[in-house]
Design a protein around this motif. Sequence first.
Motif, PDB file in Angstrom:
ATOM      1  N   ASP A 291       0.848  -1.198   0.000  1.00 56.69           N
ATOM      2  CA  ASP A 291       0.000   0.000   0.000  1.00 56.69           C
ATOM      3  C   ASP A 291       0.878   1.241   0.000  1.00 56.69           C
ATOM      4  N   ASP A 292       0.442   2.211  -0.772  1.00 60.83           N
ATOM      5  CA  ASP A 292       1.124   3.507  -0.856  1.00 60.83           C
ATOM      6  C   ASP A 292       0.256   4.562  -0.174  1.00 60.83           C
ATOM      7  N   PHE A 293       0.904   5.490   0.505  1.00 59.47           N
ATOM      8  CA  PHE A 293       0.213   6.563   1.211  1.00 59.47           C
ATOM      9  C   PHE A 293       0.590   7.903   0.593  1.00 59.47           C
ATOM     10  N   ARG A 294      -0.430   8.749   0.422  1.00 62.57           N
ATOM     11  CA  ARG A 294      -0.201  10.065  -0.167  1.00 62.57           C
ATOM     12  C   ARG A 294      -0.903  11.130   0.665  1.00 62.57           C
ATOM     13  N   PHE A 295      -0.230  12.284   0.791  1.00 66.14           N
ATOM     14  CA  PHE A 295      -0.805  13.461   1.434  1.00 66.14           C
ATOM     15  C   PHE A 295      -0.263  14.689   0.720  1.00 66.14           C
ATOM     16  N   GLY A 296      -1.137  15.694   0.499  1.00 70.00           N
ATOM     17  CA  GLY A 296      -0.691  16.889  -0.212  1.00 70.00           C
ATOM     18  C   GLY A 296      -1.515  18.111   0.126  1.00 70.00           C
ATOM     19  N   ILE A 297      -0.918  19.286  -0.168  1.00 67.25           N
ATOM     20  CA  ILE A 297      -1.580  20.575   0.005  1.00 67.25           C
ATOM     21  C   ILE A 297      -1.353  21.369  -1.277  1.00 67.25           C
ATOM     22  N   PRO A 298      -2.263  21.294  -2.229  1.00 67.27           N
ATOM     23  CA  PRO A 298      -2.111  22.066  -3.473  1.00 67.27           C
ATOM     24  C   PRO A 298      -2.806  23.426  -3.384  1.00 67.27           C
ATOM     25  N   LEU A 299      -2.194  24.414  -4.018  1.00 65.25           N
ATOM     26  CA  LEU A 299      -2.792  25.729  -4.203  1.00 65.25           C
ATOM     27  C   LEU A 299      -3.125  25.849  -5.682  1.00 65.25           C
ATOM     28  N   THR A 300      -4.391  26.110  -5.995  1.00 65.59           N
ATOM     29  CA  THR A 300      -4.841  26.078  -7.383  1.00 65.59           C
ATOM     30  C   THR A 300      -5.437  27.426  -7.773  1.00 65.59           C
ATOM     31  N   TYR A 301      -5.450  27.657  -9.089  1.00 66.48           N
ATOM     32  CA  TYR A 301      -6.054  28.853  -9.655  1.00 66.48           C
ATOM     33  C   TYR A 301      -6.769  28.467 -10.934  1.00 66.48           C
ATOM     34  N   GLY A 302      -7.958  29.038 -11.140  1.00 62.00           N
ATOM     35  CA  GLY A 302      -8.709  28.800 -12.363  1.00 62.00           C
ATOM     36  C   GLY A 302      -9.359  30.070 -12.845  1.00 62.00           C
ATOM     37  N   GLY A 303      -9.288  30.292 -14.156  1.00 60.86           N
ATOM     38  CA  GLY A 303      -9.905  31.456 -14.769  1.00 60.86           C
ATOM     39  C   GLY A 303     -10.206  31.172 -16.218  1.00 60.86           C
ATOM     40  N   ASP A 304     -11.469  31.296 -16.586  1.00 60.30           N
ATOM     41  CA  ASP A 304     -11.893  31.033 -17.948  1.00 60.30           C
ATOM     42  C   ASP A 304     -11.522  29.606 -18.341  1.00 60.30           C
ATOM     43  N   ARG A 305     -10.704  29.427 -19.384  1.00 59.45           N
ATOM     44  CA  ARG A 305     -10.347  28.085 -19.850  1.00 59.45           C
ATOM     45  C   ARG A 305      -9.106  27.526 -19.166  1.00 59.45           C
ATOM     46  N   TRP A 306      -8.353  28.358 -18.468  1.00 59.57           N
ATOM     47  CA  TRP A 306      -7.078  27.928 -17.895  1.00 59.57           C
ATOM     48  C   TRP A 306      -7.234  27.552 -16.428  1.00 59.57           C
ATOM     49  N   GLU A 307      -6.372  26.656 -15.990  1.00 55.67           N
ATOM     50  CA  GLU A 307      -6.270  26.299 -14.587  1.00 55.67           C
ATOM     51  C   GLU A 307      -4.817  25.934 -14.279  1.00 55.67           C
TER      52      GLU A 307
END
Length: 458
Positions: A291-307
């Motif tokens: 078993d693999d374990f994953r943890f993360g904290i992403p900061l995202t941005y989205g506007g119109d067609r882009w992300e």
Amino acid sequence: MLLSLRVCRPLHFALLLIVFMSRATCIRRLFSAGAASRPHRTVPGGPCALWVRRPIRPVVGRIAAACLLSLLAWPAIAAFAADTPNNYSDAATIYPSIKFASQASIAPPAMIPQDSDRAAAIDGLATFSQQEETPGDAPIRLISFQQPSNLAEEQVPPGMMLQQMVQQDTHAPDLNALANQSAYCPPPTASAPDVTGDYHCDCNAWHWQVLPQGIIYQSYMAGTKEPRFATYFDQNSVMGDMWDVSLGARAGIFRYGNDDPNWPEGWQLDIEGGVFPRLDPQGFSTPLIGDDFRFGIPLTYGGDRWEFKMGYYHISAHLGDEYLLYVNPLANRINYVRDSAILGAGYFFTPSFRTYGEVGYAAVDGGAKPVELQFGCEWMQARNTGFRGGPFAAINGDLRQEVDYGGNVSVQFGWMWRQYARGSNFRIGGQYFYGKDDEYEFFNQTVSRFGWGMWYDF
């Protein structure tokens, strides 16, 4: 006259009460004197002995005096009542601190004829009535009422009389906003309480939100190490029949952006986590292979067609205890670890078709190396699918430096359901995988597998 009665009646009642008490006392004394004359009931020195020696004649005199006093007092009470005000106009002169309405200024109630649209008004107080049509077209008349009016001899349009009368009432609430509403808004019910009735916000306006709805940068559908709920049965070319599971999720914590669940935009901080076990469904006690374990904290941005996405994630591999006990006791465990900083971008050619790419650079251990590349594209349902759902297809490539950028490719296809264009979704279908194993305890072996499963992305 009303006030006269209010004044004289209490005085007369008090006088009669005094007379009655005096008469009752006399009668009681009379009977006590008669009883005391009997020797067998007399108690020497007791209270009855005091009445024995008193004659009856003074008692009769007291009764006569009380009656005479009552007759003499009545003319005095009538004379006092005559000096009191007998109407509200006279009372205003005697009690200047109290405001009395003049009876002469109150117009007698009058009803407006049924065929009249003119408001009958006079100076001061006026009487109005309003007609209303019933479902059976039978006219009925509301109760008439009086209030100040300046509508004298003024032509009132049909249906506007009640509104103008309400506007003239200074004590009535302002009903203009209610009268000018374009549509009826039903009140909340017990089954559907209006818990957000005081929240008015434009969905396209950017503002701060805590625990926002939806994800701006969604997980890759065909990515095998994306945090989600999933179960997947496949035929592994090296290990045989396997059962791969994903137990995880991604959720938004803060957002500065819009509140549109179909197309969220803005800046959003997410949190993600998941565990990816692999089990042998045909082995003894369904042994855990790894078993693999994953943890993360992403900061995202989205506007119109882009992300865009930037952030950190940790992933580590662990060999299953039952695998060492029952399957391969001679296996050597490796401490595969990646603590990676990532940067990704996606673009929507249409709301239903997205392509993306991601690069990561990590601090590593256990044979892992820093660079990782991931890319792919997706065709999906960007609408409310209802119960019928709709088809989808996705492909994802994952290249890693530790395997000379050989990596793997994953293809997923099937049927999906969702409510919003970019909201959570549930999918069932098939998946084909080829390349270096994504169970990182075995990252050096090349496998191919095909199977069926279901996936749920938050």
